[in-house]
Design an enzyme around this catalytic site. Structure first.
Site: not given
Ligand SMILES: Cc1cc2nc3c(=O)[nH]c(=O)nc-3n(C[C@H](O)[C@H](O)[C@H](O)COP(=O)(O)O)c2cc1C
Ligand SMILES: Cc1cc2nc3c(=O)[nH]c(=O)nc-3n(C[C@H](O)[C@H](O)[C@H](O)COP(=O)(O)OP(=O)(O)OC[C@H]3O[C@@H](n4cnc5c(N)ncnc54)[C@H](O)[C@@H]3O)c2cc1C
Lengths: 401, 449
Positions: A45, A137, A176
């Site tokens: 993370k 983000c 990203k």
């Molecule tokens: C609770 C939560 C925290 C996240 N924290 C980060 C983060 O710290 N850094 C990051 O690059 N993406 C973060 N993401 C984004 C995810 O890595 C991912 O790009 C996004 O959730 C889409 O993928 P998914 O549909 O499989 O969840 C976070 C997502 C969620 C749900």
């Protein structure tokens, strides 16, 4: 068993399934359990330098419970990790020691050039396999000029990526991206120009998931107030799939796919549109690390049925079939064909066609739908709403050229 | 949370005309919808409810993502007879009884989903793990029912060389010679039995009855360990005069002939004596073989009847009549044939050792039930001669072979047993589980000695 190993930015993954930077990768203990379950890689993370203040607000999750299905989509107002680089360095060392065959990436975010570069140097020294930079983000961080503020501006993207690439002596750098930009290929081109090695698409979409109709406070309710959050999960898959395909068609750069991937089928689709790495977050938060069993087994059986020996054979296979709208054939004529044997007479196709289509479906005296082939344009809406498997199909129109 | 999916089935009126399979399986959209009702519990209670320990959430997740073959293979990892058990398991008493969805709406139709996955694989060809690296050790398996097959297959994957002795010409035990075809089509049973034998490369010596065609001593001499799985073969006597009259038949024999496809015909009314699943199968089979009416005589009441609820309801729907609290006292002869069964009424007294209330005869309640055929379905036991074949083999109540629960080893060193011969009559899935467990114990034993 088919060969599921694949290379991404020069790093070999035993299988393409990787944990996205998110809560499931916020400690070495969690990632170790995921590796035990079979995951090929993990991106820890997003972390930051010790001077960066990270103050979280709770509750931070709210789901879109569409038609009682729970978690069609997930909104979070989480920020980057509360664990700073000092702790993450230790995690990287421990994980690489215990699992040398798995890929350990680390996600970073900095407020200024020195921060980005310090993070890179320390992670490289710890033995990380690659670095992912969050320029994406959509909530919280942009208020401080970080996160998607960078990703939405190709110039800022290029400049920041250069800083990171400059510091990275050994390991590849992946940026990203945010889908919240008019042209995502512009961001990908900026990354390419910076010399960074790959892109990861997509981060969450900025959202407001819902409002409590009794208190008028949107979700999640943090002591009487809420804020915009990041939207993830199955609902965003089509957006992510489009982003990956767009980048793959336009820019020659390795792509890690993320956004709404839940099953091996989703993963296969992203590989088909050009990704060489697939990341999951919400599906893991929903069902746990154990979903890797079906991801691997399902992909393996699929490859076997397709007579393919390696997962690499899938990469990009669907791209030639995506063209500009103006290139689509205008002579291709289809009409809806309804199987009156399996029809359960719910009238859904009739209503959809009458009020959203071309009034081409009539109900006969038995309430069975009948297509008027002269009126039917073959739009496909009826087949989309029909709840009976394979009951409505689009067939070539007889007599059409 | 959505409603539980139900298989299409042939109506009672139609189905009793023949032996076609009654349940028709789920359509693909039903299976996918049902799979998405699963809650995918961690440490899922349904798994604990399955004697074979099938990874239920694991296979349902695969099914849900349309990885049908992966689902089937995962089931077969725990239970090689996936398609058979999907049809004959009393799932509502096992896995489905424990399902967490029960608290939300209705349990997931686990057996129907297993059937869908197994049938998908059946159509494309079953693939089971093959023989392991040879160990040079030999094991004899006696009986090729579910217990023997499961044990033999597992032993083969562990690298042991296995010979299966089967008294009958056809392997499969009660799968091919007991369970009626309207519940378990022969093609399904045969396909799975064949897949087990072919994949594992075990030697099958059919038509060889141990104790008659080959001595137990010879088997012990030529192998390093033995697994006994001869099932039950001995019809215990009712102890009622006239049992030997023509027209008084044993359920096991009748069902064996019917399953073998022999032309069994009945005319007029038929009585079936007993209240277990075999009695239900005998009754429904008799209906299909021409009986004008079938009446089941059971000496306790419906509440005590050991047949599964589903089996009772199945028979009742087909019009089988039930005379509860009725016990036969005599079979009455008529010119060399059967004129009827003389019965008395009973009432329920104090509970007996089984915990069920003991039936007591009501004096003066004698009455005749006029039938030309009576089928006795009051339970089978292991063949009593078995203990004589292996010196020191200990048998317990009703002649069942005693084994150590963990290893399935009998009182004789190196001789293991499982299936109906040790349970006194249970289920296919339990027989499979015991066979597999025994194979692991035999493997450990062979490493020791
Ligand atoms: C609770 C939560 C925290 C996240 N924290 C980060 C983060 O710290 N850094 C990051 O690059 N993406 C973060 N993401 C984004 C995810 O890595 C991912 O790009 C996004 O959730 C889409 O993928 P998914 O549909 O499989 O969840 C976070 C997502 C969620 C749900
Ligand atoms: C009519 C009927 C219906 C049933 N319905 C169900 C159901 O719906 N669901 C369910 O789960 N269970 C059902 N059962 C029970 C189930 O069939 C048994 O529990 C299971 O078959 C036991 O397996 P087994 O391997 O122990 O024995 P069996 O299946 O009985 O196999 C034993 C084999 O050993 C062979 N054999 C015996 N002696 C010798 C010897 N001396 N030498 C060589 N071979 C020998 C026999 O020929 C036979 O092939 C039913 C049983 C019957 C009779």
């Amino acid at each position: 068993m088919a060969d599921l190993s694949i290379e991404f930015c020069g790093v070999r993954f035993p299988n393409p399934f990787t944990l996205a930077a998110a809560p499931p990768t916020d400690s070495a203990e969690m990632v170790a359990r995921a590796f035990e379950a079979g995951w090929g890689g993990a991106i820890l993370k997003t972390t930051s330098v010790e001077t960066e203040v990270v103050e979280l607000a709770y509750p931070m999750m709210a789901g879109l419970d569409y038609e009682e299905k729970k978690l069609m989509g997930l909104e979070n107002i989480d920020l980057i990790s509360e664990r700073h680089i000092g702790e993450v360095e230790k995690d990287v060392r421990a994980l690489k020691k215990e699992y040398p065959d798995r890929v350990v990436g680390a996600s970073i975010m900095g407020a200024k050039k020195e921060d980005w570069q310090e993070l890179v140097r320390r992670l490289e020294a710890a033995g990380v396999d690659f670095i992912e930079c969050s320029f994406s983000c959509p909530h919280g961080m942009p208020e401080r000029g970080m996160g998607s503020t960078i990703g939405q501006d190709p110039e800022l993207t290029e400049r920041t990526a250069r800083w990171v690439k400059e510091a990275a002596k050994r390991v590849p750098v992946v940026i990203k991206l945010t889908p919240q930009i008019a042209d995502i290929t512009a961001a990908a081109r900026a990354v390419k120009r910076s010399g960074a090695d790959g892109v990861c698409a997509i981060n969450t979409l900025k959202s407001l998931i819902g409002v409590d109709l009794d208190t008028f406070v949107p979700y999640p309710n943090v002591g009487g107030y809420s804020t915009f959050g990041g939207y993830s999960g199955p609902a965003i898959k089509p957006v992510a799939l489009r982003c990956v395909a767009e980048i793959a068609k336009a820019v020659d750069i390795p792509i890690a796919a993320v956004g709404g991937i839940s099953t091996w089928r989703d993963a296969a689709e992203f590989l088909l549109v050009g990704a060489t790495n697939v990341q999951l977050c919400t599906a893991v938060m929903h069902h746990g690390f154990r979903i890797i069993e079906d991801l691997i087994d399902g992909l393996d059986v699929y490859l076997e049925e397709k007579g393919m020996r390696s997962v690499k054979e899938l990469v990009g296979r669907s791209l030639p079939y995506i063209v500009e709208h103006s290139h689509l054939s205008r002579r291709h004529k289809v009409v809806a064909a309804i199987n009156r044997e399996t029809c359960v007479k719910d009238d859904l196709c009739y209503i959809a066609c009458r009020d959203g289509g071309h009034q081409a479906i009539e109900l006969d005296s038995n309430r069975l739908p009948k297509v008027d082939e002269d009126k039917c344009k073959g739009c496909g809406m009826c087949a989309t709403v029909c709840p009976v498997y394979d009951c409505i199909q689009l067939r070539p129109k007889v007599g059409a050229v | 949370m959505g409603v539980r999916a139900r298989m299409q089935e042939i109506s009672p009126e139609e189905r009793k005309k023949g032996f076609d399979e009654v349940e028709r399986g789920l359509a693909i959209h039903q299976a996918l919808a049902e799979a998405s009702r699963c809650l995918f519990c961690h440490d899922a209670p349904c798994v604990a409810g399955c004697p074979a320990g099938v990874d239920v959430p694991g296979f349902i997740r695969r099914l849900k993502t349309r990885n049908f073959i992966g689902a089937a293979r995962l089931i077969r990892d725990a239970n090689i007879l996936a398609g058979v058990c999907a049809r004959v398991c009393p799932a509502e008493e096992l896995c489905e009884k424990k399902c967490s969805s029960t608290n939300l709406s209705e349990p997931i139709a686990i057996a129907a989903l297993q059937r869908f996955a197994a049938d998908e694989e059946l159509r494309r060809g079953i693939r089971l793990p093959g023989p392991g690296v040879p160990t040079g050790r030999k094991v004899a398996v006696i009986g090729s029912g579910p217990a023997g097959l499961a044990c033999a297959h597992e032993l083969a994957t562990l690298g042991h060389s296995v010979t299966v002795y089967e008294a009958d010409e056809k392997p499969g035990g009660l799968l091919v010679r007991g369970i009626p075809r309207y519940r378990l089509p022969l093609a399904v049973a045969e396909a799975e039995v064949r897949a087990v034998l072919e994949s594992s490369g075990v030697e099958i010596r059919s038509g060889v009855c141990v104790g008659r065609d080959i001595s137990a001593d010879e088997i012990r001499r030529s192998s390093d360990a033995v697994f006994l799985s001869p099932g039950l073969g001995y019809q215990s006597s009712l102890g009622v005069p006239g049992e030997r009259l023509p027209g008084v038949l044993q359920a096991g024999e009748v069902l064996r002939k019917v399953a073998a496809g022999n032309d069994v015909r009945f005319t007029g009314r038929v009585a079936v004596i007993g209240g277990g699943n075999v009695a239900m199968d005998a009754a429904c089979s008799a209906l299909r073989c021409g009986a004008s009416e079938v009446v089941v005589l059971y000496r306790r009441s419906l509440d005590e009847m050991p047949a599964w609820k589903r089996e009772y309801e199945f028979a009742a729907a087909e019009g089988v009549k039930f005379e509860f609290l009725t016990a036969p006292t005599r079979f009455v002869e008529d010119g060399g044939g059967l004129a009827g069964v003389e019965c008395v009424r009973t009432r329920l007294g104090e509970p007996d050792s089984s915990g069920r209330r003991r039936p007591e005869m009501i004096p003066g309640s004698e009455h005749m039930i006029e039938v030309r055929t009576a089928i006795v379905a009051t339970g089978q036991a292991p063949w009593p001669g078995l203990v004589g074949l292996f010196r020191g083999l200990a048998a317990g109540k009703a002649g069942v072979i005693e084994v150590d629960q963990g290893s399935q080893m009998t009182s004789v060193e190196g001789v293991f047993a499982g299936g109906d011969v040790t349970s006194g009559g249970a289920t296919v899935v339990q027989a499979v589980a015991e066979g597999k467990r025994a194979a692991k114990a035999i493997d450990a034993y062979l490493k020791r000695v």
